[in-house]
Every structure is written in C-alpha cells, then in structure tokens.
Write an enzyme that holds these catalytic residues in place. Structure first.
Site, PDB file in Angstrom:
ATOM      1  N   LYS A 130      -1.765   3.633  -6.192  1.00 29.80           N
ATOM      2  CA  LYS A 130      -2.138   4.168  -7.512  1.00 29.80           C
ATOM      3  C   LYS A 130      -0.903   4.341  -8.388  1.00 29.80           C
ATOM      4  O   LYS A 130      -0.982   4.190  -9.603  1.00 29.80           O
ATOM      5  CB  LYS A 130      -2.870   5.512  -7.380  1.00 29.80           C
ATOM      6  CG  LYS A 130      -4.166   5.426  -6.613  1.00 29.80           C
ATOM      7  CD  LYS A 130      -5.387   5.473  -7.526  1.00 29.80           C
ATOM      8  CE  LYS A 130      -6.627   5.155  -6.718  1.00 29.80           C
ATOM      9  NZ  LYS A 130      -7.790   4.762  -7.421  1.00 29.80           N
TER      10      LYS A 130
ATOM     11  N   LYS B 262     -14.419   0.665  -8.359  1.00 29.72           N
ATOM     12  CA  LYS B 262     -15.127   0.907  -9.619  1.00 29.72           C
ATOM     13  C   LYS B 262     -14.222   0.802 -10.843  1.00 29.72           C
ATOM     14  O   LYS B 262     -14.702   0.749 -11.959  1.00 29.72           O
ATOM     15  CB  LYS B 262     -15.872   2.249  -9.599  1.00 29.72           C
ATOM     16  CG  LYS B 262     -15.058   3.481  -9.247  1.00 29.72           C
ATOM     17  CD  LYS B 262     -15.920   4.729  -9.425  1.00 29.72           C
ATOM     18  CE  LYS B 262     -16.001   5.645  -8.232  1.00 29.72           C
ATOM     19  NZ  LYS B 262     -14.741   6.223  -7.758  1.00 29.72           N
TER      20      LYS B 262
ATOM     21  N   LYS C 125      -9.939  -4.427  -2.062  1.00 29.81           N
ATOM     22  CA  LYS C 125     -11.185  -3.653  -1.957  1.00 29.81           C
ATOM     23  C   LYS C 125     -11.995  -3.734  -3.267  1.00 29.81           C
ATOM     24  O   LYS C 125     -11.411  -3.749  -4.339  1.00 29.81           O
ATOM     25  CB  LYS C 125     -10.798  -2.186  -1.689  1.00 29.81           C
ATOM     26  CG  LYS C 125     -11.951  -1.293  -1.343  1.00 29.81           C
ATOM     27  CD  LYS C 125     -11.517   0.158  -1.306  1.00 29.81           C
ATOM     28  CE  LYS C 125     -11.381   0.749  -2.689  1.00 29.81           C
ATOM     29  NZ  LYS C 125     -11.609   2.182  -2.793  1.00 29.81           N
TER      30      LYS C 125
END
Ligand code: AQP
Length: 329
Positions: free
Chosen positions: A111, A196, A193
């Site tokens: 992140k 969203k 992965k």
C-alpha cells in the site's frame, strides 16, 4: 459455549467476486459458531475517501452482508465506528506491538508503494487495529482470504505477548483460510489479487455488475495459447483463476471441471464461467438493492448490531484495563 468467529471487510468501494468467495462462506458458520461480522469503516480511512462515498460504501457493504445470507439475528452485524472500544484497545495494543514487526507487513509495503503521497501512520498501525477487532470479541476463528493471513498471525503474536505479560486476558485467535477461492486473482493480470480498488474495472468482477458486464469481462480475461482447461496456477495462471472462479460459483471441484471441459477449449469454457458467475451474483445484487431501498430497516439492524457488539466489547476492555493496572474509582 460455542467458539466465536470474527471477521470484517472495509468499505473502500464495491465488493468483488473475491469478497463473495470469502464472505459467501460465512453464513454457514452460524450453525456451529457464535459469529460476529463488522464493517471495518475505521480501517477504510487509511486511504483518502470523500465523506459521502464512505457513507455510501458503508451502507452498501452492510446491505451486502445481509444479501449474502448473514441473518442479523443469528449473527452480530455492526459498524466498527459504532463501538468505541476498538479504538481504545488499538491504542493499548499498539504499546505491545513492535515497530519491526509492523514494518514486515506485506500489505503495508504494497500500500505504501501504491500511495506514495499518503503513507500515514494509520496505514502502518492497521494490523494493531485489526488485532483489537479480533481480541475484543475473544474470537477463536478468523475466516479471511489468503491476503489477510499475515495480519491474523500478527494479531496472534500480539495476543500471546500480552497474555504472557498480564495473564490469560485474551483468547488466542487463528486464521481460517478456505481451500478454494481464498485468493481470486485479477482477470487481466492473474498474478495480482482481484481488488475493489484496481485502476482497471475490466480486471475485476463486482458483485453489483450486471449480467452483460460480467460476460464481457470474463470474455476478455487473460488465458494462454495452450487451449486446455487444466489447473496449473504456475504455468496457466489465467485459466487456473477462471477455474477457481467457476469452482466458487458452482461448487464443482477442479477434477470435475477438468473433466467437464476436456477437449473443449476456452470458447466453451469462458461462456460457461461467465454464466455461472452471473447466475450466482444476480440474486445477491437484487437483494442488495432491496436492502438499500429500506433505510429504516438497515439502520435498525445496524443499531441493534452495535448494541450487542458493544455489550461484549466493553466487558473485554474492562478486563484489559484491570489487567494492565489502570486506576479504577
Ligand atoms: N481477491 C480476493 N480473493 C479472496 N478473498 C479476498 N478478500 C479480498 N479480496 C479477495 C478477502 O475479503 C476480506 C475483506 O477484505 P478487505 O476488502 O477488507 O481488504 P482487502 O483484502 O485489502 O481487499 P481489497 O479489495 O484489496 O481492498 P482495497 O483495495 O481497499 O485494499 C478479507 O478476508 C480478504 O482476504
């Protein structure tokens, strides 16, 4: 006493087929366990979100829990920000969590790379808040996707360290990872992965996608030139991912899928995957819309869930305060 299950999802956008794969297994757990599921909205604000968007995503996620079949009477379903004990326990646990162990978290590293302009302290201490979520409810079992395994493991380490210092204050949790569908991959880059918040909508199947959109996205999904439907994630990651998706949607095993499509090629396989996914998501999508249209019912469920969660959380927090030596009068 039944063992307790705790899990949560953060409201940072529309849920994907990956979330369906993980959370779709939760309703069945209520038969055997005492289950608590949280919309982890405090976790969501580690990235910049417009207030209006956070509110919308929170409602949609709560409605999705209901639409997936989580019965608000058999499970406790609540919003993390409605139970203040999460934030307080997170602070107390952060004083028993090492800088080094947080630095090793894969999600923090990923992140930070993707949000170079906003590497905030919340992003770094995210696993401590997650440990607080789990430990507050004495959860034994934490059903999560593969990507969250490391965070449940650090929650376990923090728990053992805390119990080692202050006695058996918390139940020691363990992750529960499904054998199939614990990591649904991106349709266009199957080494990543499905998420969203991916930049490319075509890489992700959203639970709210219409049938035609799902069919188009799966038609464009990356496969390979070999043509065979075989489960070989290393050499055929795109096909293995579509097989995983088909398995989640139909309940069929990889052996059964290989036999079903033996000698048939992707021209037959892809439309079958698309139809199966559209069939399983359609009733969920319709139910989500129904719940979203009934604000009074949604709010009543949220209030009731918060009250029941709070009743458990305040007791745990009191136990923690006593164990640590906070003065009581
Ligand atoms: N692709 C996936 N396959 C299987 N399980 C998945 N989960 C998420 N993506 C997949 C599982 O869903 C639970 C809640 O996840 P989350 O949304 O709170 O956090 P996340 O894992 O960080 O999900 P995203 O989509 O990648 O969100 P953003 O982009 O906001 O960070 C977890 O149990 C997770 O494993």
């Amino acid at each position: 006493m039944k063992q307790r299950v705790f899990s949560g999802i953060k409201p940072t956008g529309h849920l994907t087929f990956g979330h369906y794969s993980t959370a779709g297994k939760w309703p069945a757990l209520a038969e055997q366990y005492d289950c608590i599921y949280c919309v982890v909205d405090l976790h969501a604000v580690t990235v910049t979100l417009e207030p209006q968007v956070l509110r919308q995503d929170t409602r949609e996620l709560y409605a999705t829990y209901l639409a997936l079949g989580l019965d608000p009477e058999k499970n406790i379903l609540f919003l993390q920000s409605h139970v203040p004990a999460h934030s307080e326990l997170s602070w107390l646990l952060s004083c028993h969590t090492m800088f080094g162990e947080l630095s090793r978290m894969t999600q923090f590293k990923d992140k930070s790379k993707n949000n170079a302009n906003n590497i905030n302290a919340g992003l770094f201490t995210y696993p401590v808040l997650m440990a607080a979520d789990i430990l507050l409810y004495d959860a034994k079992i934490v059903p999560v996707g593969e990507d969250q395994k490391q965070h449940v493991e650090i929650a376990r380490d923090i728990c053992l360290r805390f119990n080692g210092k202050f006695g058996d204050v918390f139940t020691v949790p363990e992750p529960q990872i499904a054998k199939t569908g614990a990591r649904v991959m991106n349709l266009l880059e199957p080494e990543k992965k499905m998420s969203k918040t991916d930049d490319n909508d075509n890489a992700t199947i959203f639970i709210m996608d219409e049938r035609d959109t799902i069919i188009k996205k799966i038609k464009r999904a990356v496969t390979d030139s070999d043509g065979g439907v075989r489960f070989d994630p290393e050499n055929k990651p795109g096909v293995a991912n579509l097989m995983t998706i088909y398995s989640v949607a139909t309940g069929k095993t990889f052996d059964e899928i290989e036999k079903e499509f033996d000698g048939k090629g992707y021209g037959i396989f892809k439309p079958a995957v698309a139809e199966a996914v559209a069939d399983c998501l359609e009733p969920v999508r319709l139910k989500i819309r129904g719940y979203l249209d009934d604000t009074a019912r949604l709010d009543a469920y949220m209030r009731d869930g918060a009250e029941r969660a709070n009743a458990i959380a305040v007791k745990t927090l009191e136990r923690v305060r006593n164990a640590m030596g906070f003065y009581k009068c």
